[in-house]
Design a protein around this motif. Structure first.
Motif: not given
Length: 173
Positions: A47-50, A70-71, A100-102
């Motif tokens: 989900i993170q571009a980083e 994406q998620s 930002i976590i699952t």
């Protein structure tokens, strides 16, 4: 051996030059790299571009990887099928925003979405010590136990170690 090494040994039993696999949480690319070295194709999701950038940097010598920013609960896995196996390394991206976590909700949704398309294995590593981590672990534990498939659990005594589920989907009971 640590949980990652044992998980990699478990997955390697199922991987060959025809394998199509999914790294459900690309993170810093450690599992993506392992899979790229042993499979025909890897889809790495985060989900993170980083995280995608980090995984791409770690795996820049490999051209058998597709990245999805994406998620994992929103992916149409029918488009990726057939899928040999999938790995989840839950929690948060190390050295990044720990908010930002699952979550239990998205992880279980993604497990339900991918399951019909996976024929060999699923590996799930749950980290319990961050906000929501224990709830996510309980949800994964309940999901795995309800599968009625053979699995192993890797647990360690150290405080930050994950609980890892090695699920063998290759044979029905």
């Amino acid at each position: 051996m640590n949980h990652k090494q044992l998980a990699h040994l478990f997955m390697q039993k199922f991987l060959d030059e025809t394998s199509n696999v999914v790294d459900m949480t690309a993170g810093n690319g450690h599992d993506t790299l392992f899979l790229a070295q042993h499979a025909k194709h890897v889809t790495a999701i985060d989900i993170q571009a980083e995280a995608i950038r980090s995984a791409q940097e770690r795996t820049k010598e490999y051209h058998n990887i597709t990245y999805l920013n994406q998620s994992h609960d929103l992916v149409d896995y029918a488009l990726l099928a057939p899928i040999t196996g999938a790995i989840y390394n839950l929690g948060f991206l190390p050295s990044s925003n720990k908010e930002i976590i699952t979550t239990a909700l998205t992880t279980i949704a993604s497990l339900h979405r991918i399951l019909p398309y996976v024929d060999k294995f699923i590996v799930v590593s749950c980290y319990l010590k961050h906000d929501g981590g224990y709830d996510e672990y309980l949800a994964v534990k309940n999901f795995v136990e309800a599968l009625n498939k053979p699995y192993e659990v890797l647990e360690y005594e150290t405080p930050l170690s994950p609980v890892t589920y090695l699920i063998d989907l290759s044979n029905s009971q």
